[in-house]
Structure formats: structure tokens, C-alpha cells
Write an enzyme that holds these catalytic residues in place. Structure first.
Site, short mmCIF file in Angstrom:
data_model
loop_
_atom_site.label_atom_id
_atom_site.label_comp_id
_atom_site.label_asym_id
_atom_site.label_seq_id
_atom_site.Cartn_x
_atom_site.Cartn_y
_atom_site.Cartn_z
N ARG A 84 2.47 7.47 -8.77
CA ARG A 84 2.70 8.28 -9.96
C ARG A 84 3.39 7.50 -11.07
NH1 ARG A 84 3.02 11.30 -5.40
NH2 ARG A 84 1.79 13.24 -5.43
N HIS A 109 -2.50 7.70 -9.33
CA HIS A 109 -3.54 6.82 -8.77
C HIS A 109 -4.55 6.32 -9.80
CE1 HIS A 109 -1.79 7.34 -4.97
NE2 HIS A 109 -2.50 8.34 -4.50
N HIS A 182 -5.97 3.57 0.30
CA HIS A 182 -5.52 4.92 0.65
C HIS A 182 -6.21 5.43 1.92
CE1 HIS A 182 -4.01 8.97 0.10
NE2 HIS A 182 -3.43 8.64 -1.05
N ASP A 256 6.08 12.47 1.65
CA ASP A 256 5.27 11.85 0.62
C ASP A 256 6.21 10.98 -0.19
OD1 ASP A 256 3.27 11.07 -1.07
OD2 ASP A 256 2.89 13.04 -1.95
N GLU A 322 0.53 3.43 2.69
CA GLU A 322 -0.02 2.69 1.56
C GLU A 322 0.94 1.61 1.09
OE1 GLU A 322 -0.94 5.83 -1.40
OE2 GLU A 322 -0.54 7.14 0.31
#
Length: 360
Positions: A84, A109, A182, A256, A322
Site C-alpha cells: 500500500r 499493488h 503474491h 496482514d 511476500e
């Protein structure tokens, strides 16, 4: 018998008439990986369990039409800037740039048409090295980013069941670059009847980046010690993933977040995380030269997409790990810079080493 080889085929055709190529790499052990040009994506990874039974352990679609109609970043290359960017803007060399707002008020992304939604060109296939190289050109102004960017992704399958990708990028003007892959993982197989929350996860990090309600890092580096973010020793993801008494887990509806391995890029890939599936005995060790890893626990899978095995993906059915630079780095002076300048070469090397554990 040596089963190794390389196979090329057409995966599908886009609405504009472009064909999307697929390249399947198979090593002597029978492990196989399919890479497709759309998004320079990992479409399948078939590896054996502790009893030698093969399964596809990454999420993805069976057809190109599904990748186009319901984009979910499955196995895709993410760029120009992964993760982000706060308020969808940043300043580089005293000039402000605006990028698409595709995640609330933020950019996610790479924007509306990131590198995951373009058809990369397959340039080189090497049947001896079991590798394939794909190329993409991102022109100046693409999704608001400055500079003409040339990017390559080279996937390679080794004899010892390691899959790697090396991303490289160059530019003719200052820009920002933070690429990653991803891929989502479920080591029991992407169509398994149970989710991936029993997987034992280890992350080699003493600190992580707390986020605000928009999942933007606050700038703090917080110790994992004594918290639900401490994965320095293996533990099941299920233990705390839905512990919404924790404000950080409420923000992301689960994990996350970004774990800090180091403050900058390393000269060689090092271990970032390890994953073990107690059901199948499959293991995966993640290595990269990047300073951190984003762990996402599949918190927003809602059953609206169906995978290759015909099973709809629900919350927690697979996880993403990731390797990348820190999120929102263009707006955070204390984070290592993601600026790329003419004459420099961006490089992210990611290795997924697969194996089995005797204690399945």
C-alpha cells in the site's frame, strides 16, 4: 527415469487477441511448476508429500478467462510498487505523484492495472537450466509512476525441489520500484477439504510494523516478544489469527502485516520464513534478499472464486508470504528507500524450497 523437461503451450487468448503463453518446468523428481505470461504468474506448483504423493500446493485458476474476470493476485508478479501507498500519493525528488486509489483512499499493488494484470512476453526458455524469463515494459506515466521501466522475471526449478524467481528492473528516470510475488500456499493441496490454518509458521523476525485501520504502517517498529506476532518458534497460524481482541488483528481481520528481517536488502537470499503442514508433511522454506516479508492469512477469501480443483476459496484456505521492501516506503523517511535511479538495477531474489518432514 529422468522426468525433467520444459513444455510450452498457449494458456489462452485475451480479448485484444494476444495469446498468453504457459511454460511448464519439471525436474527429475517429478516436481512441476507452470508459469503463465499473464501477470508473470505461478499457475501451479506440484510437489510430493512425505509418502511421495503429488499435489498442487498453490492457488490459481484453471482458465485465463477466470484470471481476467476475477483478479485475485494468485501467484502474480506485483508492481510497480507492492503493498500500500498511503493516500495514493508520494513525493520523489521534490515532485509529487498521484497513483490510483484502489484500496479505500490508498493505492494497492501497483494500481488499477498493476503488473499482475498485463501479459508479459516470454523471451527465453532453457530446458537444461529449467528456467524461463519473461519481460515487461512499463512506460512513463503508467499508473501515475514516472520513468520508462524495463522489468524481467526469471523463474527456475532446481534439482532439489526449489523454485526461484529473480526480478530485475531498470529505469531511464527516477521512479519507485518494489516488486514481489503474491503466491498463496496450502501445502495439503489447493483443493484440500481443510484450510491452511493448521500450518506451522516460523518467521525469523524480532520486530514487525504495526498498521493503522487502513493497513498503512504507523512507522513504529514493534517487538514481537510476548505478542501474537511472535513466530520465532513454529506455531499454528490458527492459534491467534482470529484473535480480534488484538487491535492489530482487527485492522486486518487477521494477519496482514509486515515482519522486519533487516533494515535493507542483503547481498544474498537468507531465510525469512518456514512453513510446515502437519497433515501432508510438506514443508516450504522461504528465502529472499529482501528486508521484510508480508504475511497475509487469506482473511478476505469469501467463496466467490473457485480454484483449479473445483473448490471455492474461503477465509484461511491459503496464505501468502511476500518478500519485499517495507510498505508505504515512499512516504516513510525511516524506511529504506524504494527509489530506483537510471544506471541502477533493482533486484529481488525469492526462493521457495520444498521438502517433507518425517513427523507428518
Amino acid at each position: 527415469m529422468d522426468r525433467s523437461g520444459l513444455k510450452t503451450e498457449i494458456f489462452g487468448t485475451l480479448a485484444n487477441g494476444e495469446t498468453v503463453e504457459a511454460v511448464t518446468l519439471t525436474n527429475a523428481n517429478g516436481m512441476s511448476v507452470k508459469i503463465i505470461g499473464y501477470g508473470a504468474s505461478i499457475q501451479s506448483v506440484c510437489v510430493p508429500d512425505a509418502q511421495g504423493r503429488f499435489a498442487d500446493v498453490t492457488t490459481g485458476y484453471a482458465t485465463l478467462d477466470e484470471y481476467v474476470a476475477q483478479p485475485q493476485f494468485y501467484g502474480a508478479t506485483i508492481g510497480r510498487v507492492a503493498n500500500r501507498i498511503a493516500h495514493a500519493r508520494f513525493t520523489l525528488d521534490d515532485e509529487e505523484y498521484t497513483v490510483p486509489t484502489n484500496d479505500g483512499t490508498n493505492s494497492l499493488h501497483g494500481g488499477d492495472v498493476g503488473f499482475d494484470k498485463v501479459n508479459w512476453t516470454v523471451t527465453t526458455c532453457d530446458a537444461v537450466a529449467l528456467s524461463v524469463t519473461l519481460r515487461h515494459f512499463s512506460p512513463h506515466g503508467d499508473q501515475g509512476y514516472p520513468g520508462n521501466l524495463k522489468v524481467t522475471a526469471t523463474y527456475q526449478l532446481s534439482a532439489d525441489n526449489a523454485l526461484s524467481v529473480t526480478y530485475r528492473a531498470t529505469t531511464d528516470a527516477p521512479t519507485c520500484v518494489n516488486l514481489t510475488n503474491h503466491a498463496y500456499w496450502h501445502l495439503s493441496g489447493e483443493g484440500a477439504p481443510h484450510d491452511a490454518m493448521d500450518h506451522l509458521l516460523t518467521i525469523q523476525a524480532e520486530h514487525y510494523l504495526p498498521v493503522d485501520s487502513g493497513l498503512i504502517p504507523t512507522g513504529e517498529r514493534r517487538s514481537v516478544a510476548g505478542s501474537v506476532f511472535d513466530f520465532r518458534t513454529p506455531k499454528p497460524i490458527r492459534d491467534h489469527v482470529r484473535n480480534f481482541a488484538n487491535a492489530q488483528l482487527r485492522h486486518g481481520r487477521g494477519y496482514d502485516h509486515h515482519w522486519i528481517i533487516d533494515e535493507d536488502v542483503a547481498s544474498e537470499p537468507r531465510i525469512l520464513a518456514e512453513l510446515k503442514d502437519p497433515h501432508s508433511g510438506r514443508t516450504m522454506t522461504l528465502l529472499s534478499n529482501q528486508p521484510g516479508v508480508q504475511f497475509y492469512a487469506g482473511n478476505f477469501f469469501d467463496g466467490s472464486t473457485t480454484g483449479k480443483a473445483g473448490k471455492s476459496y474461503y477465509i484461511g484456505d491459503a496464505i501468502a508470504l511476500e518478500p519485499q521492501m517495507f510498505p508505504d516506503a515512499p512516504n516513510q523517511p525511516s524506511f529504506a528507500s524504494v527509489a530506483l535511479h537510471p544506471g541502477d538495477v533493482y533486484e529481488n531474489v525469492i526462493v521457495w524450497q520444498f521438502g517433507t518432514a518425517a513427523s507428518a
